[in-house]
Scaffold this motif. Sequence first.
Motif, PDB file in Angstrom:
ATOM      1  N   GLY A   1       2.578   1.643  -3.384  1.00  0.00           N
ATOM      2  CA  GLY A   1       1.393   1.690  -4.402  1.00  0.00           C
ATOM      3  C   GLY A   1       1.154   3.383  -4.228  1.00  0.00           C
ATOM      4  N   PHE A   2       0.764   3.707  -3.054  1.00  0.00           N
ATOM      5  CA  PHE A   2       0.746   5.358  -2.707  1.00  0.00           C
ATOM      6  C   PHE A   2       1.525   6.231  -3.343  1.00  0.00           C
ATOM      7  CE2 PHE A   2       0.684   9.327  -0.445  1.00  0.00           C
ATOM      8  CZ  PHE A   2      -0.802   9.705  -0.485  1.00  0.00           C
TER       9      PHE A   2
ATOM     10  N   VAL B   1      -3.634  -0.407  -6.578  1.00  0.00           N
ATOM     11  CA  VAL B   1      -2.293  -1.225  -6.978  1.00  0.00           C
ATOM     12  C   VAL B   1      -1.882  -1.987  -5.898  1.00  0.00           C
ATOM     13  CG1 VAL B   1       0.044  -0.524  -7.363  1.00  0.00           C
ATOM     14  CG2 VAL B   1      -1.660   1.202  -8.296  1.00  0.00           C
ATOM     15  N   ALA B   2      -1.995  -1.971  -5.033  1.00  0.00           N
ATOM     16  CA  ALA B   2      -1.542  -2.806  -3.817  1.00  0.00           C
ATOM     17  C   ALA B   2      -2.645  -4.290  -3.986  1.00  0.00           C
ATOM     18  CB  ALA B   2      -1.761  -2.534  -2.620  1.00  0.00           C
TER      19      ALA B   2
ATOM     20  N   VAL C   1       1.692   6.208  -7.443  1.00  0.00           N
ATOM     21  CA  VAL C   1       0.169   6.962  -7.818  1.00  0.00           C
ATOM     22  C   VAL C   1       0.451   8.517  -7.795  1.00  0.00           C
ATOM     23  CG1 VAL C   1      -2.039   7.223  -7.542  1.00  0.00           C
ATOM     24  CG2 VAL C   1      -1.379   4.973  -7.622  1.00  0.00           C
TER      25      VAL C   1
ATOM     26  N   THR D   1      -5.807   9.299  -4.353  1.00  0.00           N
ATOM     27  CA  THR D   1      -4.723   8.844  -4.548  1.00  0.00           C
ATOM     28  C   THR D   1      -4.534   7.546  -3.761  1.00  0.00           C
ATOM     29  OG1 THR D   1      -3.501  10.735  -4.930  1.00  0.00           O
ATOM     30  CG2 THR D   1      -2.008   9.146  -4.365  1.00  0.00           C
ATOM     31  N   LEU D   2      -5.130   7.591  -2.384  1.00  0.00           N
ATOM     32  CA  LEU D   2      -5.024   6.574  -1.591  1.00  0.00           C
ATOM     33  C   LEU D   2      -5.838   5.294  -2.090  1.00  0.00           C
ATOM     34  CD1 LEU D   2      -4.292   5.571   1.296  1.00  0.00           C
ATOM     35  CD2 LEU D   2      -6.212   6.326   2.328  1.00  0.00           C
TER      36      LEU D   2
ATOM     37  N   LEU E   1       0.703  -1.274   0.095  1.00  0.00           N
ATOM     38  CA  LEU E   1       0.110   0.034   0.074  1.00  0.00           C
ATOM     39  C   LEU E   1       0.694   1.075  -0.058  1.00  0.00           C
ATOM     40  CD1 LEU E   1      -2.899   1.216  -0.025  1.00  0.00           C
ATOM     41  CD2 LEU E   1      -2.691   0.776   2.412  1.00  0.00           C
TER      42      LEU E   1
ATOM     43  N   GLY F   1      -4.101   3.764  -4.790  1.00  0.00           N
ATOM     44  CA  GLY F   1      -2.763   3.171  -4.387  1.00  0.00           C
ATOM     45  C   GLY F   1      -3.216   1.818  -3.552  1.00  0.00           C
TER      46      GLY F   1
END
Length: 78
Positions: free
Chosen positions: A17-18, A62-63, A21, A55-56, A14, A59
Amino acid sequence: MSLTWSWWLFFGALIPGFILVALARGNGNASNAASDGPRYQNAYQTERGASTMGTLFAGAAVAALATAIAGFIFEASN
């Protein structure tokens, strides 16, 4: 209740990923500001909380994708 390896991997992915992004969004700011003008700049600067939450969430996506891929790889090897 203990977390399984997949949750540890998700929470570990995470943060990168954050950051990934956030960097991608930061690189796209110049082109977005050029196409949308002052309307984009005002929205981006005044809506910081919404930008951070977006964004979180991106992310986290993505995680989750990284965790799913790792799960497929590790389960296929067993």
